[in-house]
Scaffold this motif. Structure first.
Motif, PDB file in Angstrom:
ATOM      1  N   GLU A  41      -0.651  -0.303 -11.574  1.00  0.00           N
ATOM      2  CA  GLU A  41      -0.183  -1.119 -12.680  1.00  0.00           C
ATOM      3  C   GLU A  41       0.026  -2.542 -12.190  1.00  0.00           C
ATOM      4  OE1 GLU A  41       4.038  -0.898 -14.263  1.00  0.00           O
ATOM      5  OE2 GLU A  41       3.003   0.501 -15.606  1.00  0.00           O
ATOM      6  N   ILE A  42      -0.295  -3.524 -13.050  1.00  0.00           N
ATOM      7  CA  ILE A  42       0.020  -4.908 -12.694  1.00  0.00           C
ATOM      8  C   ILE A  42       1.527  -5.121 -12.903  1.00  0.00           C
ATOM      9  CG2 ILE A  42      -0.306  -7.318 -13.409  1.00  0.00           C
ATOM     10  CD1 ILE A  42      -2.748  -6.161 -12.018  1.00  0.00           C
ATOM     11  N   ASP A  43       2.174  -5.756 -11.951  1.00  0.00           N
ATOM     12  CA  ASP A  43       3.595  -6.100 -12.096  1.00  0.00           C
ATOM     13  C   ASP A  43       3.807  -7.455 -11.420  1.00  0.00           C
ATOM     14  OD1 ASP A  43       6.289  -6.477 -11.973  1.00  0.00           O
ATOM     15  OD2 ASP A  43       6.771  -4.455 -11.247  1.00  0.00           O
ATOM     16  N   LEU A  44       3.924  -8.493 -12.246  1.00  0.00           N
ATOM     17  CA  LEU A  44       4.015  -9.837 -11.659  1.00  0.00           C
ATOM     18  C   LEU A  44       5.405 -10.118 -11.097  1.00  0.00           C
ATOM     19  CD1 LEU A  44       1.749 -11.862 -14.090  1.00  0.00           C
ATOM     20  CD2 LEU A  44       1.160 -10.572 -12.048  1.00  0.00           C
ATOM     21  N   GLY A  45       6.287  -9.139 -11.185  1.00  0.00           N
ATOM     22  CA  GLY A  45       7.634  -9.302 -10.622  1.00  0.00           C
ATOM     23  C   GLY A  45       7.738  -8.801  -9.190  1.00  0.00           C
ATOM     24  N   VAL A  46       6.645  -8.282  -8.617  1.00  0.00           N
ATOM     25  CA  VAL A  46       6.704  -7.840  -7.213  1.00  0.00           C
ATOM     26  C   VAL A  46       6.719  -9.085  -6.335  1.00  0.00           C
ATOM     27  CG1 VAL A  46       5.594  -6.520  -5.375  1.00  0.00           C
ATOM     28  CG2 VAL A  46       5.403  -5.737  -7.745  1.00  0.00           C
ATOM     29  N   ALA A  47       7.831  -9.310  -5.635  1.00  0.00           N
ATOM     30  CA  ALA A  47       7.953 -10.547  -4.841  1.00  0.00           C
ATOM     31  C   ALA A  47       8.170 -10.253  -3.361  1.00  0.00           C
ATOM     32  CB  ALA A  47       9.094 -11.397  -5.393  1.00  0.00           C
ATOM     33  N   ARG A  48       8.471  -8.991  -3.008  1.00  0.00           N
ATOM     34  CA  ARG A  48       8.653  -8.570  -1.614  1.00  0.00           C
ATOM     35  C   ARG A  48       9.693  -9.391  -0.871  1.00  0.00           C
ATOM     36  NH1 ARG A  48       8.496  -4.496  -0.801  1.00  0.00           N
ATOM     37  NH2 ARG A  48       7.907  -4.440   1.361  1.00  0.00           N
ATOM     38  N   GLY A  49      10.776  -9.738  -1.546  1.00  0.00           N
ATOM     39  CA  GLY A  49      11.912 -10.372  -0.873  1.00  0.00           C
ATOM     40  C   GLY A  49      11.525 -11.564  -0.027  1.00  0.00           C
ATOM     41  N   LEU A  50      11.985 -11.549   1.205  1.00  0.00           N
ATOM     42  CA  LEU A  50      11.751 -12.707   2.072  1.00  0.00           C
ATOM     43  C   LEU A  50      10.630 -12.447   3.072  1.00  0.00           C
ATOM     44  CD1 LEU A  50      15.444 -13.695   2.779  1.00  0.00           C
ATOM     45  CD2 LEU A  50      13.889 -14.586   1.055  1.00  0.00           C
ATOM     46  N   ASP A  51       9.806 -11.435   2.760  1.00  0.00           N
ATOM     47  CA  ASP A  51       8.781 -11.079   3.735  1.00  0.00           C
ATOM     48  C   ASP A  51       7.707 -12.142   3.850  1.00  0.00           C
ATOM     49  OD1 ASP A  51       9.449  -8.885   5.170  1.00  0.00           O
ATOM     50  OD2 ASP A  51       8.930  -7.477   3.578  1.00  0.00           O
ATOM     51  N   TYR A  52       6.794 -11.892   4.780  1.00  0.00           N
ATOM     52  CA  TYR A  52       5.806 -12.902   5.170  1.00  0.00           C
ATOM     53  C   TYR A  52       4.511 -12.806   4.378  1.00  0.00           C
ATOM     54  CZ  TYR A  52       5.092  -8.549   7.526  1.00  0.00           C
ATOM     55  OH  TYR A  52       4.965  -7.209   7.763  1.00  0.00           O
ATOM     56  N   TYR A  53       4.519 -12.031   3.286  1.00  0.00           N
ATOM     57  CA  TYR A  53       3.280 -11.865   2.526  1.00  0.00           C
ATOM     58  C   TYR A  53       2.865 -13.161   1.854  1.00  0.00           C
ATOM     59  CZ  TYR A  53       4.306  -6.958   3.185  1.00  0.00           C
ATOM     60  OH  TYR A  53       4.566  -5.752   3.745  1.00  0.00           O
ATOM     61  N   SER A  54       1.551 -13.320   1.648  1.00  0.00           N
ATOM     62  CA  SER A  54       1.100 -14.568   1.037  1.00  0.00           C
ATOM     63  C   SER A  54       0.226 -14.351  -0.187  1.00  0.00           C
ATOM     64  CB  SER A  54       0.337 -15.396   2.071  1.00  0.00           C
ATOM     65  OG  SER A  54      -0.581 -14.580   2.759  1.00  0.00           O
ATOM     66  N   GLY A  55      -0.437 -13.210  -0.329  1.00  0.00           N
ATOM     67  CA  GLY A  55      -1.348 -13.003  -1.457  1.00  0.00           C
ATOM     68  C   GLY A  55      -0.948 -11.802  -2.292  1.00  0.00           C
ATOM     69  N   MET A  56      -1.841 -10.812  -2.332  1.00  0.00           N
ATOM     70  CA  MET A  56      -1.546  -9.583  -3.075  1.00  0.00           C
ATOM     71  C   MET A  56      -0.326  -8.891  -2.472  1.00  0.00           C
ATOM     72  SD  MET A  56      -1.786  -6.040  -2.862  1.00  0.00           S
ATOM     73  CE  MET A  56      -2.862  -5.646  -1.500  1.00  0.00           C
ATOM     74  N   VAL A  57       0.535  -8.383  -3.326  1.00  0.00           N
ATOM     75  CA  VAL A  57       1.702  -7.622  -2.862  1.00  0.00           C
ATOM     76  C   VAL A  57       1.816  -6.363  -3.720  1.00  0.00           C
ATOM     77  CG1 VAL A  57       3.204  -9.368  -1.809  1.00  0.00           C
ATOM     78  CG2 VAL A  57       3.100  -9.182  -4.291  1.00  0.00           C
ATOM     79  N   PHE A  58       2.302  -5.304  -3.132  1.00  0.00           N
ATOM     80  CA  PHE A  58       2.482  -4.097  -3.963  1.00  0.00           C
ATOM     81  C   PHE A  58       3.643  -3.241  -3.482  1.00  0.00           C
ATOM     82  CE2 PHE A  58       0.785  -0.388  -1.568  1.00  0.00           C
ATOM     83  CZ  PHE A  58       0.237  -1.025  -0.472  1.00  0.00           C
ATOM     84  N   GLU A  59       4.103  -2.418  -4.405  1.00  0.00           N
ATOM     85  CA  GLU A  59       5.172  -1.467  -4.115  1.00  0.00           C
ATOM     86  C   GLU A  59       4.833  -0.155  -4.802  1.00  0.00           C
ATOM     87  OE1 GLU A  59       8.760  -4.770  -3.834  1.00  0.00           O
ATOM     88  OE2 GLU A  59       8.622  -3.533  -5.623  1.00  0.00           O
ATOM     89  N   ILE A  60       5.309   0.926  -4.206  1.00  0.00           N
ATOM     90  CA  ILE A  60       5.137   2.228  -4.857  1.00  0.00           C
ATOM     91  C   ILE A  60       6.522   2.861  -4.989  1.00  0.00           C
ATOM     92  CG2 ILE A  60       4.038   4.503  -4.754  1.00  0.00           C
ATOM     93  CD1 ILE A  60       1.890   3.278  -2.945  1.00  0.00           C
ATOM     94  N   ASP A  61       6.826   3.309  -6.197  1.00  0.00           N
ATOM     95  CA  ASP A  61       8.114   3.947  -6.456  1.00  0.00           C
ATOM     96  C   ASP A  61       7.919   5.433  -6.712  1.00  0.00           C
ATOM     97  OD1 ASP A  61       9.266   1.447  -6.469  1.00  0.00           O
ATOM     98  OD2 ASP A  61       9.075   1.233  -8.653  1.00  0.00           O
ATOM     99  N   ALA A  62       8.919   6.208  -6.317  1.00  0.00           N
ATOM    100  CA  ALA A  62       8.984   7.614  -6.716  1.00  0.00           C
ATOM    101  C   ALA A  62      10.229   7.709  -7.597  1.00  0.00           C
ATOM    102  CB  ALA A  62       9.096   8.520  -5.495  1.00  0.00           C
ATOM    103  N   PRO A  63      10.069   7.742  -8.930  1.00  0.00           N
ATOM    104  CA  PRO A  63      11.222   7.653  -9.829  1.00  0.00           C
ATOM    105  C   PRO A  63      12.272   8.734  -9.576  1.00  0.00           C
ATOM    106  CG  PRO A  63       9.164   7.506 -11.059  1.00  0.00           C
ATOM    107  CD  PRO A  63       8.796   7.822  -9.648  1.00  0.00           C
ATOM    108  N   SER A  64      11.858   9.890  -9.040  1.00  0.00           N
ATOM    109  CA  SER A  64      12.823  10.980  -8.843  1.00  0.00           C
ATOM    110  C   SER A  64      13.898  10.604  -7.819  1.00  0.00           C
ATOM    111  CB  SER A  64      12.097  12.244  -8.376  1.00  0.00           C
ATOM    112  OG  SER A  64      11.734  12.121  -7.013  1.00  0.00           O
TER     113      SER A  64
END
Ligand code: AMP
Length: 425
Positions: free
Chosen positions: A258-281
């Protein structure tokens, strides 16, 4: 209870838990190897400077950090990417690109322990070093998705964003670095209230801040990209990039990102694409994976090189699998050898040795237990069969092989035992 307790935020793992953990670890590693990744291992501790260079001096507060007897500042690793890239810069730079590396190891963070958050935890991660972004971004996302499929965890959500979009907005708004960092941190935490306060303090107009909040709240399929163009009032290369990435992922059979433009990865060193995976349970600590593309080698003195990677929180994967009732087959040990009399013990040792040499998991009574108790012990350890040898068996040169589940017994000549178990396997 012993007066010695394990340190806060650490765990002991029982034989049953370790069997499950190794099973899952093995499934993850097999998937990585099938994708052409190779395993690396780096030290559990590093010079503190490495992590400061990566994340800034604030990281020291979150680490187990100390001076060793030689007066060096040392930190137990809070994550493994920095070590892998340090290793790359020092020793792997001349290897053919791209390098596809994976790792599994324990990490340490000085945090407040709670469910799914420990002071010692484990990460399984992968990095592609040295190839420019779209192809390796798609490959890494496909690997993360296949890892989850490989362990049977279905109730997950992969959210993909791109930091270039926020960066474009920051440039339009002419924000200084400190405000940019603050905004990224608050977007990462979804703390929109605090964002409002920051806007007021930083002279960001209401209109601009509303636009920013609208943008980082956008989620969904390809249509979210169209909406983002409307909010921005222009096309954006990072949005186009995300469109192309979704198309690539579809080719890999990954249709649930899913696209989520709110993924910002905190203060990490990423510069381009970023992603997260959640397990809702998992409730509050539901993030099982974080990753994205970055350049880090230049920070450690190497040439700048594009990298993309992720880290799964291994412990959270285990918790999520348990919550979702994902079945992990328990390991069955093959046979437990029981000498019914002292005279049978020598023969039993020969039998158990022969079976072990033939690759059959075989154990032998060490306690001199009577048969009933020995069988109960074998049952408690999940043995599939027991081999019973007493005076009659010695005389007939045949062992009694008992199926632990059904209680059925059959006689198998001593000379044929190894073949019997090897064909049974
Ligand atoms: P990070 O390096 O912060 O992106 O972490 C990668 C993954 O490691 C997260 O998505 C979590 O699943 C896991 N993780 C991070 N911190 C902890 C912790 N203290 N205890 C257990 N898992 C953690």
């Amino acid at each position: 209870m012993s007066e010695f307790q394990r340190p806060r935020g650490t765990r002991d793992f029982s034989p049953e838990e370790m069997q499950k953990r190794r099973y899952v670890e093995n499934a993850l590693m097999t998937t990585a190897r099938n994708f052409g990744f190779s395993e690396v291992m780096t030290p559990t501790f590093e010079n503190t400077d490495l992590f400061i260079a990566r994340s800034g001096p604030e990281i020291v507060d979150e680490m187990y950090e100390f001076e060793d007897k030689g007066g060096r500042r040392i930190a137990l690793r809070p994550e493994i990417t920095a070590s892998v890239i340090r290793y790359y810069v020092n020793e792997l730079q001349t290897r053919p690109k791209p390098l596809k590396l994976y790792y599994m190891g324990n990490c340490f963070r000085y945090e407040r322990p709670q469910s799914g958050r420990y002071r010692e935890f484990f990460q399984f991660g992968a990095e592609i070093v040295g190839s420019p972004s779209l192809s390796s971004d798609a490959e890494v996302l496909a690997l993360a998705s296949s890892c989850l499929r490989g362990i049977g965890l279905k109730n997950v959500k992969m959210r993909v964003g791109h930091l270039g979009i926020l960066k474009g907005v920051f440039e339009e708004m002419k924000l200084d670095e400190i405000v940019q960092t603050d905004i990224r941190r608050l977007v990462d935490k979804r703390d929109f209230e605090e964002l409002g306060t920051l806007a007021a303090e930083s002279d960001i107009s209401d209109e601009n801040m509303d636009r920013l909040v609208d943008l980082v709240s956008l989620k969904g399929g390809a249509e979210a990209i169209g909406k983002a163009k409307e909010v921005l009032g222009r096309a954006d290369p990072s949005l186009n990039y995300l469109s192309r990435l979704l198309e690539r992922l579809a080719l890999y059979g990954v249709g649930d990102a899913e696209i989520d433009l709110g993924v910002a990865r905190g203060l990490d060193y990423y510069s381009g694409m970023v992603f997260e995976i959640d397990a809702p349970s998992l409730g509050a600590e539901k993030q099982v994976c974080g990753g994205g593309s970055y350049t880090l080698s230049e920070v450690f003195g190497g040439e700048e090189v594009f990298s993309t990677g992720f880290a799964f929180g291994f412990d959270r994967l285990m918790l999520a699998m348990e919550n979702d009732g994902v079945d992990i087959p328990s390991a069955k040990l093959e046979t437990y050898v029981i000498p019914v009399s002292d005279t049978a013990r020598a023969k039993c040792i020969l039998i158990v040795s022969e079976l072990r040499n033939a690759g059959v998991s075989a154990d032998i009574d060490l306690m001199g237990r009577k048969m009933g108790k020995a069988l109960a012990y074998a049952d408690s350890l999940n043995f599939r069969t027991a081999i019973i040898v007493g005076e009659n068996e010695l005389e007939d040169e045949k062992a009694t092989v008992r199926d632990m589940a059904s209680g059925e017994q059959e006689s198998v000549p001593f000379a044929e035992l190894a073949r019997y178990f090897c064909t049974e396997l």
